[in-house]
Design a protein around this motif. Structure first.
Motif, PDB file in Angstrom:
ATOM      1  N   UNK A 245      70.493 -53.911  -5.732  1.00 31.00           N
ATOM      2  CA  UNK A 245      70.641 -55.318  -5.394  1.00 31.00           C
ATOM      3  C   UNK A 245      71.508 -55.434  -4.155  1.00 31.00           C
ATOM      4  N   UNK A 246      71.155 -56.342  -3.268  1.00 30.50           N
ATOM      5  CA  UNK A 246      71.866 -56.446  -1.990  1.00 30.50           C
ATOM      6  C   UNK A 246      73.168 -57.233  -2.145  1.00 30.50           C
ATOM      7  N   UNK A 247      74.082 -56.676  -2.928  1.00 27.53           N
ATOM      8  CA  UNK A 247      75.412 -57.232  -3.119  1.00 27.53           C
ATOM      9  C   UNK A 247      76.410 -56.092  -3.150  1.00 27.53           C
ATOM     10  N   UNK A 248      77.691 -56.417  -2.960  1.00 26.53           N
ATOM     11  CA  UNK A 248      78.715 -55.393  -2.788  1.00 26.53           C
ATOM     12  C   UNK A 248      78.860 -54.491  -4.007  1.00 26.53           C
ATOM     13  N   UNK A 249      78.849 -55.068  -5.218  1.00 22.77           N
ATOM     14  CA  UNK A 249      79.043 -54.257  -6.416  1.00 22.77           C
ATOM     15  C   UNK A 249      77.986 -53.171  -6.548  1.00 22.77           C
ATOM     16  N   UNK A 250      76.824 -53.406  -5.996  1.00 25.42           N
ATOM     17  CA  UNK A 250      75.753 -52.413  -6.086  1.00 25.42           C
ATOM     18  C   UNK A 250      76.142 -51.122  -5.370  1.00 25.42           C
ATOM     19  N   UNK A 251      76.866 -51.244  -4.269  1.00 25.65           N
ATOM     20  CA  UNK A 251      77.290 -50.059  -3.532  1.00 25.65           C
ATOM     21  C   UNK A 251      78.313 -49.255  -4.328  1.00 25.65           C
ATOM     22  N   UNK A 252      79.207 -49.949  -5.041  1.00 27.91           N
ATOM     23  CA  UNK A 252      80.178 -49.233  -5.870  1.00 27.91           C
ATOM     24  C   UNK A 252      79.479 -48.433  -6.969  1.00 27.91           C
ATOM     25  N   UNK A 253      78.488 -49.044  -7.607  1.00 27.07           N
ATOM     26  CA  UNK A 253      77.780 -48.360  -8.678  1.00 27.07           C
ATOM     27  C   UNK A 253      76.949 -47.194  -8.192  1.00 27.07           C
ATOM     28  N   UNK A 254      76.499 -47.258  -6.950  1.00 28.83           N
ATOM     29  CA  UNK A 254      75.636 -46.199  -6.414  1.00 28.83           C
ATOM     30  C   UNK A 254      76.358 -44.864  -6.358  1.00 28.83           C
ATOM     31  N   UNK A 280      66.476 -54.715  -3.488  1.00 27.70           N
ATOM     32  CA  UNK A 280      65.903 -55.834  -4.234  1.00 27.70           C
ATOM     33  C   UNK A 280      66.761 -57.087  -4.076  1.00 27.70           C
ATOM     34  N   UNK A 281      66.163 -58.225  -4.433  1.00 30.76           N
ATOM     35  CA  UNK A 281      66.854 -59.518  -4.374  1.00 30.76           C
ATOM     36  C   UNK A 281      67.454 -59.750  -2.992  1.00 30.76           C
ATOM     37  N   UNK A 282      66.699 -59.389  -1.978  1.00 28.77           N
ATOM     38  CA  UNK A 282      67.186 -59.452  -0.602  1.00 28.77           C
ATOM     39  C   UNK A 282      67.021 -60.867  -0.047  1.00 28.77           C
ATOM     40  N   UNK A 283      68.086 -61.379   0.535  1.00 33.65           N
ATOM     41  CA  UNK A 283      68.064 -62.683   1.188  1.00 33.65           C
ATOM     42  C   UNK A 283      68.561 -62.496   2.616  1.00 33.65           C
ATOM     43  N   UNK A 284      67.626 -62.391   3.542  1.00 33.47           N
ATOM     44  CA  UNK A 284      67.968 -62.119   4.930  1.00 33.47           C
ATOM     45  C   UNK A 284      68.790 -63.196   5.598  1.00 33.47           C
ATOM     46  N   UNK A 285      68.952 -64.360   4.946  1.00 39.90           N
ATOM     47  CA  UNK A 285      69.743 -65.437   5.537  1.00 39.90           C
ATOM     48  C   UNK A 285      71.241 -65.202   5.391  1.00 39.90           C
ATOM     49  N   UNK A 286      71.636 -64.279   4.515  1.00 38.33           N
ATOM     50  CA  UNK A 286      73.057 -64.035   4.284  1.00 38.33           C
ATOM     51  C   UNK A 286      73.519 -62.772   5.009  1.00 38.33           C
ATOM     52  N   UNK A 287      74.733 -62.841   5.532  1.00 44.59           N
ATOM     53  CA  UNK A 287      75.298 -61.673   6.207  1.00 44.59           C
ATOM     54  C   UNK A 287      75.526 -60.528   5.234  1.00 44.59           C
ATOM     55  N   UNK A 288      75.920 -60.858   3.991  1.00 45.63           N
ATOM     56  CA  UNK A 288      76.205 -59.810   3.018  1.00 45.63           C
ATOM     57  C   UNK A 288      74.975 -58.958   2.745  1.00 45.63           C
ATOM     58  N   UNK A 289      73.824 -59.594   2.531  1.00 44.32           N
ATOM     59  CA  UNK A 289      72.599 -58.843   2.270  1.00 44.32           C
ATOM     60  C   UNK A 289      72.257 -57.936   3.445  1.00 44.32           C
ATOM     61  N   UNK A 290      72.397 -58.439   4.641  1.00 44.70           N
ATOM     62  CA  UNK A 290      72.112 -57.634   5.830  1.00 44.70           C
ATOM     63  C   UNK A 290      73.077 -56.458   5.943  1.00 44.70           C
TER      64      UNK A 290
END
Length: 356
Positions: A245-254, A280-290
């Motif tokens: 998922x394109x959110x910060x917590x996903x990187x920690x779990x990876x 997944x759950x990508x929203x290109x309008x947000x800086x975080x997802x990018x």
């Protein structure tokens, strides 16, 4: 029960992007005059090129038009396409110990996409929640032969396999409520980590001996944990597919997941490789997802698919109808994204030498 034919395709507003005859890329009256499919198979690629060229260009200043144009091009490119068969059965474990990242959704929709493209696919629901069984339309009430009997009672896998009612060439092994106790029961059993692998290998061998068509892809859906059910899936798989998922917590779990995979490789399955990462759950309008997407692609350039799966109401709705989005609304943005991702996975088997 509603189906995708009960409602208009959201990309067909105004008669500019989709046609009633289902012709891919039917984006204008001029385009609609082109014959689809072409009568001569040798002309199909040039015909696709002509259709693609007819799609008007759109930039990021008009996000809706840009998305509609992308969807139209994907329809043109993917409609009726047959994906290449792998040289041998590919077994992918879909895992991420973080919940809510789209593991089950990714499993069932990639499987359905590959099956619709002419491949033979088996999905093993190894999650006690049984959501993959629901999405595939499999019977999974208590008492139904399931993956529990295979793991705990050593029943043959063939006794639990069901055909998916909506997609030809797609089969599934359901999970019932009994599986919720399997983590505890497996602890005291012999070969507790390798039971699923032995059952699957035997099933594939039996099919070959009977002269049945080879299974091209096996997907194993995992629970959001790193217990014995997930360990069995890692030992079974030759490849790991990680939805992120394109959110910060996903990187920690990876990072934690990768450490677990290394332990499995060292002690239980030397052939295991992280072959695919899907955003997944990508929203290109947000800086975080990018930023998350850029970070993942930087560290895993070969494994990360070009295709991203957007947030989609259609993807979320499909399981409530006992379907994947591939059958619920095949022309939707979410369905096209998963079909494009399935094509990438199929082509990776041909292009990459590091895959088993």
């Amino acid at each position: 029960m509603s189906t995708s034919t009960d409602r208009p395709d959201p990309s067909s507003d105004g008669g500019q992007w989709g046609g009633p005859d289902g012709a891919p890329g039917d984006v204008s009256r001029e385009t609609a005059q082109l014959e689809w499919p072409p009568s001569d198979r040798e002309d199909q690629e040039s015909h696709r090129d002509a259709l693609r060229d007819s799609v008007p260009e759109a930039d990021d200043s008009t996000p809706l038009a840009a998305q509609l144009a992308l969807d139209a091009r994907r329809r043109i490119e993917l409609d009726g396409r047959r994906f290449p068969k792998p040289q041998e059965t590919r077994i992918l474990t879909v895992a991420n110990q973080k919940g809510g990242v789209g593991k089950t959704t990714t499993t069932v929709n990639l499987a359905a996409g590959l099956a619709r493209a002419g491949l033979q696919v088996l999905v093993i629901d190894n999650d006690p929640q049984g959501n993959a069984s629901t999405a595939l339309g499999l019977e999974h009430r208590a008492g139904t032969p399931s993956i529990y009997e295979v793991l705990v009672e050593e029943e043959p896998l063939s006794s639990a396999v069901q055909a998916c009612p909506d997609v030809e060439g797609l089969w599934g092994v359901p999970a019932t409520i009994d599986l919720s106790g399997a983590e505890i029961e497996l602890v005291s059993l012999v070969s507790r980590e390798t039971r699923l692998r032995k059952a699957l290998d035997q099933f594939l061998e039996e099919r070959a001996e009977r002269g049945e068509e080879r299974i091209d892809y096996v997907f194993v859906d995992c629970p959001p944990s790193l217990g014995l059910l997930t360990v069995n899936a890692f030992v079974t798989g030759r490849e790991v597919l990680i939805p992120i998922q394109c959110e910060y917590y996903a990187l920690e779990g990876l990072s934690q997941l990768l450490k677990t995979i290394e332990l499995i490789k060292a002690h239980l399955n030397r052939d295991l490789v992280v072959s695919t990462i899907l955003l997944t759950m990508y929203d290109g309008r947000t800086n975080l997802a990018q930023q998350v997407a850029a970070e993942v692609r930087t560290h895993f350039p070969e494994q990360t698919l070009r295709t991203t799966v957007p947030r989609s109401v259609r993807i979320s709705e499909a399981p409530s109808y006992g379907q994947t989005v591939m059958t619920y609304d095949p022309g939707s943005t979410g369905a096209l994204a998963y079909l494009e991702a399935a094509r990438e996975i199929a082509e990776h088997a041909v292009q990459r030498a590091d895959l088993p």
